[in-house]
Motif scaffolding. Sequence first.
Motif, PDB file in Angstrom:
ATOM      1  N   THR A  46       0.812  -1.227   0.000  1.00 46.57           N
ATOM      2  CA  THR A  46       0.000   0.000   0.000  1.00 46.57           C
ATOM      3  C   THR A  46       0.845   1.276   0.000  1.00 46.57           C
ATOM      4  N   THR A  47       1.881   1.310   0.842  1.00 46.68           N
ATOM      5  CA  THR A  47       2.683   2.544   0.927  1.00 46.68           C
ATOM      6  C   THR A  47       3.323   2.862  -0.420  1.00 46.68           C
ATOM      7  N   ASP A  49       2.226   1.898  -3.345  1.00 48.04           N
ATOM      8  CA  ASP A  49       1.154   2.287  -4.275  1.00 48.04           C
ATOM      9  C   ASP A  49       0.755   3.747  -4.058  1.00 48.04           C
ATOM     10  N   LEU A  50       0.674   4.167  -2.796  1.00 46.78           N
ATOM     11  CA  LEU A  50       0.294   5.558  -2.507  1.00 46.78           C
ATOM     12  C   LEU A  50       1.383   6.516  -2.991  1.00 46.78           C
ATOM     13  N   LEU A  51       2.640   6.124  -2.805  1.00 46.77           N
ATOM     14  CA  LEU A  51       3.754   6.951  -3.290  1.00 46.77           C
ATOM     15  C   LEU A  51       3.653   7.137  -4.804  1.00 46.77           C
ATOM     16  N   ASP A  52       3.360   6.035  -5.466  1.00 51.72           N
ATOM     17  CA  ASP A  52       3.201   6.034  -6.915  1.00 51.72           C
ATOM     18  C   ASP A  52       2.108   7.006  -7.362  1.00 51.72           C
ATOM     19  N   LEU A  53       1.005   6.905  -6.648  1.00 52.27           N
ATOM     20  CA  LEU A  53      -0.149   7.752  -6.936  1.00 52.27           C
ATOM     21  C   LEU A  53       0.225   9.230  -6.813  1.00 52.27           C
ATOM     22  N   ALA A  54       0.957   9.548  -5.745  1.00 54.64           N
ATOM     23  CA  ALA A  54       1.361  10.942  -5.514  1.00 54.64           C
ATOM     24  C   ALA A  54       2.194  11.444  -6.687  1.00 54.64           C
ATOM     25  N   HIS A  55       3.106  10.585  -7.170  1.00 59.08           N
ATOM     26  CA  HIS A  55       3.978  11.015  -8.261  1.00 59.08           C
ATOM     27  C   HIS A  55       3.242  11.088  -9.601  1.00 59.08           C
ATOM     28  N   GLN A  56       2.053  10.512  -9.642  1.00 60.45           N
ATOM     29  CA  GLN A  56       1.258  10.658 -10.867  1.00 60.45           C
ATOM     30  C   GLN A  56       0.519  11.991 -10.931  1.00 60.45           C
ATOM     31  N   VAL A  57       0.372  12.648  -9.767  1.00 56.70           N
ATOM     32  CA  VAL A  57      -0.331  13.938  -9.804  1.00 56.70           C
ATOM     33  C   VAL A  57       0.611  15.133  -9.640  1.00 56.70           C
ATOM     34  N   ALA A  58       1.846  14.871  -9.198  1.00 52.64           N
ATOM     35  CA  ALA A  58       2.779  15.991  -9.001  1.00 52.64           C
ATOM     36  C   ALA A  58       4.212  15.516  -9.175  1.00 52.64           C
ATOM     37  N   ALA A  59       5.051  16.365  -9.790  1.00 53.90           N
ATOM     38  CA  ALA A  59       6.451  15.994 -10.000  1.00 53.90           C
ATOM     39  C   ALA A  59       7.180  15.912  -8.663  1.00 53.90           C
ATOM     40  N   THR A  71      -0.176   8.167   5.544  1.00 50.60           N
ATOM     41  CA  THR A  71      -0.690   7.670   6.826  1.00 50.60           C
ATOM     42  C   THR A  71      -2.036   6.972   6.660  1.00 50.60           C
ATOM     43  N   ALA A  72      -2.673   7.196   5.498  1.00 50.92           N
ATOM     44  CA  ALA A  72      -3.958   6.524   5.245  1.00 50.92           C
ATOM     45  C   ALA A  72      -3.760   5.003   5.209  1.00 50.92           C
ATOM     46  N   GLY A  73      -2.602   4.545   4.755  1.00 55.27           N
ATOM     47  CA  GLY A  73      -2.357   3.104   4.633  1.00 55.27           C
ATOM     48  C   GLY A  73      -2.488   2.387   5.974  1.00 55.27           C
ATOM     49  N   GLY A 149       9.522   7.783   8.283  1.00 56.13           N
ATOM     50  CA  GLY A 149      10.503   7.172   7.376  1.00 56.13           C
ATOM     51  C   GLY A 149      10.126   5.731   7.103  1.00 56.13           C
ATOM     52  N   ARG A 150      10.598   5.194   5.946  1.00 59.27           N
ATOM     53  CA  ARG A 150      10.238   3.836   5.561  1.00 59.27           C
ATOM     54  C   ARG A 150      10.617   2.861   6.672  1.00 59.27           C
ATOM     55  N   GLY A 151       9.737   1.924   6.914  1.00 61.95           N
ATOM     56  CA  GLY A 151       9.978   0.953   7.989  1.00 61.95           C
ATOM     57  C   GLY A 151       9.669   1.508   9.369  1.00 61.95           C
ATOM     58  N   GLY A 152       9.050   2.691   9.400  1.00 63.94           N
ATOM     59  CA  GLY A 152       8.871   3.406  10.665  1.00 63.94           C
ATOM     60  C   GLY A 152       7.913   2.781  11.661  1.00 63.94           C
ATOM     61  N   SER A 153       7.115   1.793  11.224  1.00 57.59           N
ATOM     62  CA  SER A 153       6.205   1.161  12.189  1.00 57.59           C
ATOM     63  C   SER A 153       6.985   0.429  13.285  1.00 57.59           C
TER      64      SER A 153
END
Length: 408
Positions: A46-47, A49-59, A71-73, A149-153
């Motif tokens: 999910t994280t 995928d969400l990152l991917d989505l963000a980069h599809q709407v903004a450089a 944080t939605a994930g 940060g990644r792995g932050g859980s």
Amino acid sequence: MGVVVQKYGGTSVADPEKIRAVAERVVSTRKAGSDVVVVVSAMGATTDDLLDLAHQVAAQPSPREMDMLLTAGERISIALLCMALIDLGYEAVSFTGSQAGIVTDTIHGKARILEVKGSRIRAALAEGKIVAVAGFQGVSTSSDITTLGRGGSDTSAVAVAASLEADVCEIYTDVDGVYTADPRSVPSARKLDAITYEEMLELSASGAKVLQVRSVEYARNHGVPIHVRSSFTQAPGTWVVEEAELMEQAIISGVAHDASEAKMTIKAVPDHPGVAARIFTALAGEAINVDMIVQNVSSHGHTDVSFTLPRGDLPTAQPVIESPCAELGAEGFDTEHDIAKVSLVGAGMKTHPGVAAQMFTALARAGVNIEMISTSTIRVSCVIKETDLDRALVAVHDSFRLGEAAPS
Ligand code: ADP
Ligand code: ASP
Ligand code: MG
């Protein structure tokens, strides 16, 4: 009643069936007589995928909005887990990081935890509830949502465990403990029964992503015992503990690798006082974590300065480096993307000379060229070409016979 904090990573909650299995595991710990707080990651990928989505709407997505999105994930996971727990007949309540009182600094994307208030967690436990806390997130001192940060859980779980003075922080993942190397890269890697905070810190900092480095740091500073284990079996995993609690101490505990960095070389900078200060102050100003730094021998009053940094920070670092380069009169800079770092970690290096030499020999025999070297008292790291990584890992791991059981 003692408190157990359990953290389940993305693969452990990847689909509804796995979430139900986690709920059952939580319930069995509860039935065994502990209060349970569960920290969960986002489901599967999910994280990403969400990152991917963000980069599809903004450089270059806004860091604040990126944190709001990511944080939605974890929010999805806590809600689903609590639904599954309630379905099993248990009272359960979910909290976001903010609701749990996880207060961080204001650096979006890699915030540090400053404090865990935890009053709502304590109140819910006192009411007999199982508590699920969203990992990877908090609320900043300026009331914005942050991520760790990644792995932050992992760090969320340890911080919650420290705040509740939990008996243990169990990290459930897709491997059954900490191995002498990433078992996905080195098939002969061996599971360790225990490892010290000090060594785990070096392994994590060198790329062993089984535990986020800050979680180990936090656990060491607050004396939280960590048990890394598999969410798919009941087998005991690896304990991360103080050196004094270890039964025996091996010379070398493991090999870690990191293929997420890049190397920048600033060419022909004048060799005079203040040059390194100027370059690295500029990078620090953008919160870029520079890792290895090598300054070459000066020739005709000029020198090359190379350093490694997270690949993801390159778009920020490149423009930042341009002005000190121009000011200092450097020839320019090069960027290499295809590097990797292999690190050998072991507390025994302090007292056993020759470890670095043996590592370099193993790499040489495997035909691997070393581009940069750095050491700490218990670590030797070499930067190599990424294409040599798998060969290098196996060569170093085999040379120190890490796959063989320690002599008893
Ligand atoms: P989670 O989603 O549960 O947080 P991660 O993917 O973050 O899981 O971490 C677990 C992964 O860490 C393993 O699948 C393994 O590939 C990797 N790993 C790297 N180094 C090691 C090591 N020394 N021991 C065990 N796992 C390691
Ligand atoms: N979901 C976040 C990540 O993928 C945090 C975590 O899993 O620990 O990095
Ligand atoms: Mg992880």
